[in-house]
Design a protein around this motif. Structure first.
Motif, mmCIF file in Angstrom:
data_model
loop_
_atom_site.group_PDB
_atom_site.id
_atom_site.type_symbol
_atom_site.label_atom_id
_atom_site.label_comp_id
_atom_site.label_asym_id
_atom_site.label_seq_id
_atom_site.Cartn_x
_atom_site.Cartn_y
_atom_site.Cartn_z
ATOM 1 N N GLU A 14 0.952 -1.147 0.173
ATOM 2 C CA GLU A 14 -0.006 0.043 0.053
ATOM 3 C C GLU A 14 0.746 1.415 -0.100
ATOM 4 O O GLU A 14 0.645 2.204 -0.474
ATOM 5 C CB GLU A 14 -0.803 -0.005 1.218
ATOM 6 N N PHE A 15 2.058 1.138 0.669
ATOM 7 C CA PHE A 15 3.055 2.386 0.775
ATOM 8 C C PHE A 15 4.178 2.221 -0.296
ATOM 9 O O PHE A 15 4.715 3.353 -0.508
ATOM 10 C CB PHE A 15 3.619 2.164 2.284
ATOM 11 N N LEU A 16 3.974 1.138 -0.938
ATOM 12 C CA LEU A 16 5.085 1.166 -1.901
ATOM 13 C C LEU A 16 5.011 0.211 -3.088
ATOM 14 O O LEU A 16 4.669 -0.992 -2.898
ATOM 15 C CB LEU A 16 6.469 0.503 -1.161
ATOM 16 N N LYS A 17 4.658 0.915 -4.349
ATOM 17 C CA LYS A 17 4.363 0.172 -5.521
ATOM 18 C C LYS A 17 5.276 0.224 -6.782
ATOM 19 O O LYS A 17 5.282 1.238 -7.079
ATOM 20 C CB LYS A 17 2.875 0.540 -5.797
ATOM 21 N N PRO A 18 5.694 -0.822 -7.225
ATOM 22 C CA PRO A 18 6.607 -0.590 -8.306
ATOM 23 C C PRO A 18 5.526 -0.480 -9.549
ATOM 24 O O PRO A 18 4.427 -1.082 -9.558
ATOM 25 C CB PRO A 18 7.301 -2.150 -8.423
ATOM 26 N N PHE A 19 6.104 0.558 -10.677
ATOM 27 C CA PHE A 19 5.153 0.515 -11.687
ATOM 28 C C PHE A 19 6.242 0.828 -13.119
ATOM 29 O O PHE A 19 7.135 0.983 -12.802
ATOM 30 C CB PHE A 19 4.038 1.664 -11.753
ATOM 31 N N ALA A 20 5.353 0.502 -14.015
ATOM 32 C CA ALA A 20 6.445 0.637 -15.343
ATOM 33 C C ALA A 20 7.350 -0.314 -15.672
ATOM 34 O O ALA A 20 8.003 -0.316 -17.106
ATOM 35 C CB ALA A 20 6.646 1.840 -15.454
ATOM 36 N N GLY A 21 7.517 -1.220 -14.751
ATOM 37 C CA GLY A 21 8.505 -2.234 -15.311
ATOM 38 C C GLY A 21 10.039 -1.866 -14.821
ATOM 39 O O GLY A 21 10.320 -0.795 -14.651
ATOM 40 N N LEU A 22 10.737 -2.996 -14.859
ATOM 41 C CA LEU A 22 12.198 -2.819 -14.576
ATOM 42 C C LEU A 22 12.832 -2.848 -15.868
ATOM 43 O O LEU A 22 12.858 -3.639 -16.560
ATOM 44 C CB LEU A 22 12.808 -4.119 -13.744
ATOM 45 N N ARG A 23 13.515 -1.524 -16.031
ATOM 46 C CA ARG A 23 14.043 -1.342 -17.573
ATOM 47 C C ARG A 23 15.524 -1.769 -17.197
ATOM 48 O O ARG A 23 16.143 -1.482 -16.541
ATOM 49 C CB ARG A 23 13.949 0.153 -17.749
ATOM 50 N N TYR A 24 16.118 -2.506 -18.307
ATOM 51 C CA TYR A 24 17.524 -2.957 -18.166
ATOM 52 C C TYR A 24 18.234 -2.781 -19.575
ATOM 53 O O TYR A 24 17.703 -2.942 -20.636
ATOM 54 C CB TYR A 24 17.641 -4.458 -17.694
#
Ligand SMILES: [Zn+2]
Length: 145
Positions: A33-43
């Motif tokens: 709820e307090f921390l959400k990854p978005f848009a994917g891990l770019r490498y």
């Protein structure tokens, strides 16, 4: 988006292999709820096969949406790792090396324990504005008069 990144040794030539893309946010396995990854891990990675080692080096990035630990406001920030490096022991039986875990752990280790929307975020208490004191209004009127 990809959900895993595997490097097949057969694809790594003497010149090495360049990899770039985006891994799906589901690799983290959490949606806090307090921390959400978005848009994917770019490498963007370079891979070299040297003797019994597979060397991986490059840059990775991940966007997060977080709630500020001081004021509670939502904000976005990006974890950028410009110098990701990893090495894997390989032999003639190794078919591929799995990179997903390594990339994910590296991002997670860099996350701040207490994310703040900005360095000088004053927090909740100071953010509340004082109600205007109407007693001074009369004084303003005097001045105008
Ligand atoms: Zn804040």
């Amino acid at each position: 988006m990809e959900t895993e990144l595997n490097v097949y040794l057969s694809e790594v030539t003497d010149d090495g292999l360049e990899l770039s893309g985006t891994l799906d946010d589901s690799i983290y396995g959490f949606e806090d709820e307090f921390l959400k990854p978005f848009a994917g891990l770019r490498y963007e990675l370079g891979v070299l096969h040297v003797g019994s080692e597979l060397l991986v080096r490059g840059k990775i990035e991940q966007d997060f949406e977080a709630a500020c630990s001081r004021c509670g406001e939502d904000f976005d920030f990006t974890v950028k790792i410009p110098d990701f490096t990893a090495s894997f022991a390989v032999d003639e039986k190794t078919e591929f090396v799995e990179l997903t875990t390594e990339l994910r752990e590296c991002i997670l280790l860099t996350l701040p324990t207490y994310p703040v929307c900005r360095e000088d975020c004053p927090g909740i208490e100071k953010k509340e504005e004082k109600a205007p004191d109407s007693r001074w209004d009369a004084l303003d009127d005097l001045k105008k008069g």
